[in-house]
Every structure is written in C-alpha cells, then in structure tokens.
Write an enzyme that holds these catalytic residues in place. Structure first.
Site, mmCIF file in Angstrom:
data_model
loop_
_atom_site.group_PDB
_atom_site.id
_atom_site.type_symbol
_atom_site.label_atom_id
_atom_site.label_comp_id
_atom_site.label_asym_id
_atom_site.label_seq_id
_atom_site.Cartn_x
_atom_site.Cartn_y
_atom_site.Cartn_z
ATOM 1 N N PHE A 96 31.137 34.994 24.572
ATOM 2 C CA PHE A 96 32.084 35.989 24.093
ATOM 3 C C PHE A 96 33.441 35.379 23.714
ATOM 4 C CE2 PHE A 96 28.877 38.370 26.246
ATOM 5 C CZ PHE A 96 28.761 39.540 25.508
ATOM 6 N N GLU A 97 34.176 34.864 24.682
ATOM 7 C CA GLU A 97 35.528 34.382 24.407
ATOM 8 C C GLU A 97 35.741 33.062 25.134
ATOM 9 O OE1 GLU A 97 39.520 36.783 23.605
ATOM 10 O OE2 GLU A 97 39.043 36.696 25.740
ATOM 11 N N GLN A 98 35.437 31.992 24.430
ATOM 12 C CA GLN A 98 35.474 30.655 25.007
ATOM 13 C C GLN A 98 36.480 29.804 24.236
ATOM 14 O OE1 GLN A 98 32.586 26.731 25.223
ATOM 15 N NE2 GLN A 98 31.636 28.717 24.980
#
Length: 546
Positions: A377-379
């Site tokens: 998702f949000e890396q």
C-alpha cells in the site's frame, strides 16, 4: 561500416515492448507493473541509441495501484499513433494468485509523447494485454486476450485453458466505447498461453503477432495472417517468428512478446522481450529486457528473422549509419534538484508526497517512514533498475531511530518475498545499530531472516552504506561519515534470488531487480530518513572493486 544494434537495447526490467514509429522517431513503451509512475517510454532516431523520455501514468486519476499484489499493476501497454494523436492502451491488473485476474483496460492519449497525457477512458475487463489497431479505412479495433477463470490456472502456474483466445471489437473513438460484436479471432498454436496481440496490415493482409508459451523459457512470438480482420487466421509456416525455447544455449532466452515496425524506407524489425540467465541456476537477475531483431519479407509473404531461424541474436544490423553511444559507468545523484531523477521510481502509490520529498531538506532525498518494506500500500522505497549483472550501489543516510520499528537503509529489492536490505535501526542494548533484513524467496509467508542477528552498534551522524552484486553474490559494506575505509558487514548473500526465477520459480513473478533507498516506521510515527546521495557503478565491464 554497417552500424549494429546491440541487444538488449533496454537493459534491466523493461518487458513487453510495444514499438511505434512517427516520421523519423521511434518510441518503445514497456510494462512497469507495480512501479510508479506507470509505463516507460524510450525514444530513438536510429534504433541503436535509446533514451527514457516519459512515464505518462503519473497521477491518481490515471493509476492507483495501492493494494495491488506483486507482479500486478501495469501489464503490456500498446503505444500507437494516428491522425496527430498518440494512444496508449494499458491494463491495471488487481489480482495475481487464484483463478481470477481482475484486469481493467484503459486508453489515454496525448498530442506529444512528452506532453501531459489525458485521464483514462475505461474500455473493458475481459482480459489483459490490450492493443489498439488503426485500420486504413479509419476504423479502430481493440484487441485483448480473454481470461477464463474456469481452469486450473493460477498465479505462478499458468495453464492454457485460462488463455482463451484473442478478442477483437471495434472501438468508437467519438463515443469512446467499444461497439458492435466481439469476436474471438485467434486461439493460438498448440504451444498455448496465447496473449500479447498486435495487428498490422501489409499488401492486403492482416498480420497478427501474439506471445505464447508463458513468459518463461518456452516463450515465443507466434505469427498468423488473414485477408479479413476478423479471420480466419492461418499460421506462419514456422509457427514462431521468434523463440529460444528449443535452444537452451542461446544468449537471449525467454524470447517473446513484441511488435513489428518498419523504417521509413521499408526495412523490417521486431521487438521482443528476453532474459539473460546466469549459471548455474539459470536465473535472470536483470528481469525481462527489451531486444530488437532485423527481419526480412520473403516471397511467400511471410516475415522471418534475417538470420533465417527463430533464435534472436545479440547483434543485428541497424537501418542506417549510427554510432552507439556508451552508457556512463558511474551515475552519481546528489538530490540537488526538486524533481526525482528519471532513473528512479517508487511503488504503487500516486501520492509520492506521502513517502518522499526533495524540498524538505536541500540536497537530500527525505523518505518518510510509512509501512513495512513488504507493504502493498504505502511503502517508502525509491530505487533504480539493476542494469548490469555486476554493480555497486552506495548511499549516505542520516537517521535517528528510537525504536526497532524505525528502519532505513539500502536495499536490493524485487518484491516482498525477495530482497536483501542493509538497515539502520535501534536496538535495546546496542543503541543505534546496523543489521541486515533478508527475505530470500520465502513464498507465501515472506518470513525475514537476520544474517547478522541484532547487528553492530554504529556512531551518531551520517552513515554510508554500500552493496556489491557480482552475478549471484551480494556483499554489503558500511562506513561512518568521514572514514576512508569501507567495512564488509555480514556474509555473502544470494543475489540470484532477487530475480524472476528466485523463490517460487518461473512464472511466480516477472518484474526485475532494483537497488535503492528505503525507510519504514511501523510505529506509525512517520520518522524521516535523509539520504544525501546515491551512486550506481557498473562492474560488469571488468571494473575493479572500489
């Protein structure tokens, strides 16, 4: 002296090449999967030298891949040009494992490659690998493979019944939707797994090329033709225009999935993807790359490779006079600009301001610690392609973790199951420490290994990190700011697992290896890490250790 094209023309992760010529300009669009921005477009005027000029899918309205599994996202774009407008057709695949693919197809347009591209127009979801053909009567036709979920095919183990032929339907550009009947025009050859369709027309024949055999070592470009666009299509006398499947010693393996192009004076070429395996396990650590082959038309009205057989070559004749420009052996990045250098990408999110900034601190790339290095998702991972079998990467990081949940460093990365990372973090007894996080292909669990356990204590201030990959081997290094000597840290790791064939094996994943900087903060605090430079050095041409 005849100029030569040297393959691969686009080294490193650059698969599924769609080629388009407009006047004297050639463009190749390649797949980017979960890497953002979406689609790489390279430009050339001589077919010898290529330069990255655009990644057109760059905002949330065009592409949002948060949650897309590894090896999903943008598959097999098709780039075309008609009546003053470029068309880019692409798939956003939302599922990999299991029987379903959930593949959504879109079209975006622009008047120039380097312009801002339009918001997408949704087309269909019946399968992936779409293309758009502009017929000489003004009509446009949309093609894609049809996916049949009623089979034993699943991610990592493709089966022929799921690849249920090539669909054709007319595209109404004015109404911006498909119109008229949809017809399955081509079932493929007995090799199976038919996908990647491209149409072109010559001397009254419609020629269809497709990819078959899966994107592993049985891959091939299959060719067929018909007098009418909806068939029936007869197979090429040799069935396959390009393949290495029966030639295990050929230097370019996994050859398939490409597109035909003609020069202004009528010379014929065909792109294709390929892999260059390393012994002893035949793992393609550079992923699927783009190559270009010289072709000829014979009296029977069929296209053949100029060399007479289906096996692609490393060097082929260029269409005219050209001098190959050498790529720099060393690429230095100091992050002095407000835009990310073109060689770098990140994963999935259309909101890069959430994961990095080049303005918060001048001369630094600031990564904001978000979700883990395995997140879909949000890396916060900013990286560049590995373009050589042997290379060295260096960076400098300033980071003040206060918990083991805060980590930043240098990674050799493929996906959440295949990576090695030299990590600056905090430990209860060591204080600020360097350790190694490694996930050498453990599917489906993604379990970490810690080759040096808790690691070693390091002083305050900037820390420099480096890694050397030499074919299948990886060694990490570090030094404190101001020190002259690099110190090796940890054992030699298996770099070959950071490849298409690593872990679950052929067809289990098909993107490519990256080298880059990362930060995560699973405490939710968003702790930033500042990277002052990044250096990439090719060691594949006999370069000495640094």
């Amino acid at each position: 002296m005849t100029a030569l094209i040297r393959n691969p023309i686009l080294p490193g992760f650059n698969p599924d090449p769609s080629i388009c010529r407009v006047g004297e300009d050639y463009y190749i669009a390649t797949s980017t999967f979960e890497w953002y921005p979406g689609v790489q477009i390279h430009h050339s005027r001589d077919l010898v030298n290529w330069r990255l000029v655009r990644r057109p899918l760059e905002r949330a309205s065009q592409l949002d891949m948060r949650g897309n599994p590894d090896s999903c996202g943008v598959w097999a774009p098709c780039l075309s040009y008609d009546d003053g407008l470029f068309f880019l057709v692409y798939t956003d695949v939302k599922r990999f494992d299991g029987n379903f693919k959930d593949a959504h197809n879109y079209i975006v347009t622009a008047e120039a490659i380097e312009a801002v591209w339009s918001d997408p127009v949704y087309v269909n979801s019946s399968g992936f690998d779409p293309s758009l053909f502009h017929d000489d009567d003004g009509r446009k036709w949309f093609l894609n493979m049809q996916w049949n979920h009623r089979s034993e095919s699943f991610g990592g183990s493709p089966k022929h019944p799921a690849f249920d032929g090539i669909l054709l339907q007319q595209w109404d550009e004015r109404k911006r939707r498909l119109t008229g009947p949809v017809k399955n025009i081509f079932a493929g050859s007995p090799l199976g797994l038919v996908e990647g369709p491209h149409l072109f027309k010559r001397n009254g024949w419609y020629y269809l090329t497709t990819a078959e055999g899966g994107t592993g070592y049985d891959h091939a470009v299959t060719m067929a033709r018909s007098r009418t666009i909806d068939g029936p299509y007869e197979m090429h006398p040799d069935t396959y225009l390009i393949t290495s499947k029966d030639h295990p010693d050929a230097p370019l393996q996994r050859a398939g999935h490409g597109q035909y192009v003609e020069t202004p004076d009528g010379q014929a070429y065909h792109t294709h993807l390929c892999g260059r395996p390393l012994p002893p396990q035949r793992r393609c650590t550079l992923g699927r790359e783009t190559a270009l082959q010289k072709c000829v038309w014979r009296d029977d009205g069929w296209l053949y490779l100029e060399n007479g057989g289906p096996v692609p070559e490393i060097t082929v004749a260029a269409p005219g006079a050209a001098r190959a420009l050498s790529s720099p052996r060393v690429v230095e990045t100091d992050f002095d600009e407000t835009a990310l250098p073109s060689e770098f990408q990140w994963l999935r999110t259309p909101l890069p301001e959430r994961i990095f900034s080049l303005e918060r601190r001048a001369g630094h790339l600031r990564l904001f610690g978000r979700e883990s290095i395995g997140s879909w998702f949000e890396q916060a991972l900013v990286a560049r392609r590995q373009e050589h079998h042997s290379f060295r990467a260096e960076t400098s990081v300033e980071f003040a973790p206060g918990t083991y949940q805060q980590v930043a460093g240098l990674a050799h990365y493929y996906n959440r199951h295949k990576f090695h990372a030299l990590s600056l973090t905090w430990h209860e007894t060591l204080g600020r420490a360097l350790t190694i996080l490694s996930c050498p292909g453990d599917f489906p669990h993604g379990r970490l290994q810690f080759p040096i356990g808790s690691g070693i204590a390091v002083p305050t201030g900037p820390i420099e990190l480096a890694m050397e990959v030499r074919d299948n081997d990886l060694q990490f290094f570090w030094r404190a700011d101001g020190e002259m000597e690099w110190q090796a840290i940890g054992p030699v790791l298996d770099a070959g697992v950071v490849s298409d064939e690593g872990g679950r094996g052929e067809h289990g994943s098909f993107t490519g290896a990256f080298a880059g900087m990362f930060a995560f903060d699973t405490s939710g605090g968003g702790l930033p890490a500042d990277f002052g430079r990044f250096r990439y050095v090719s060691l594949s041409e006999g370069g000495a250790r640094l």
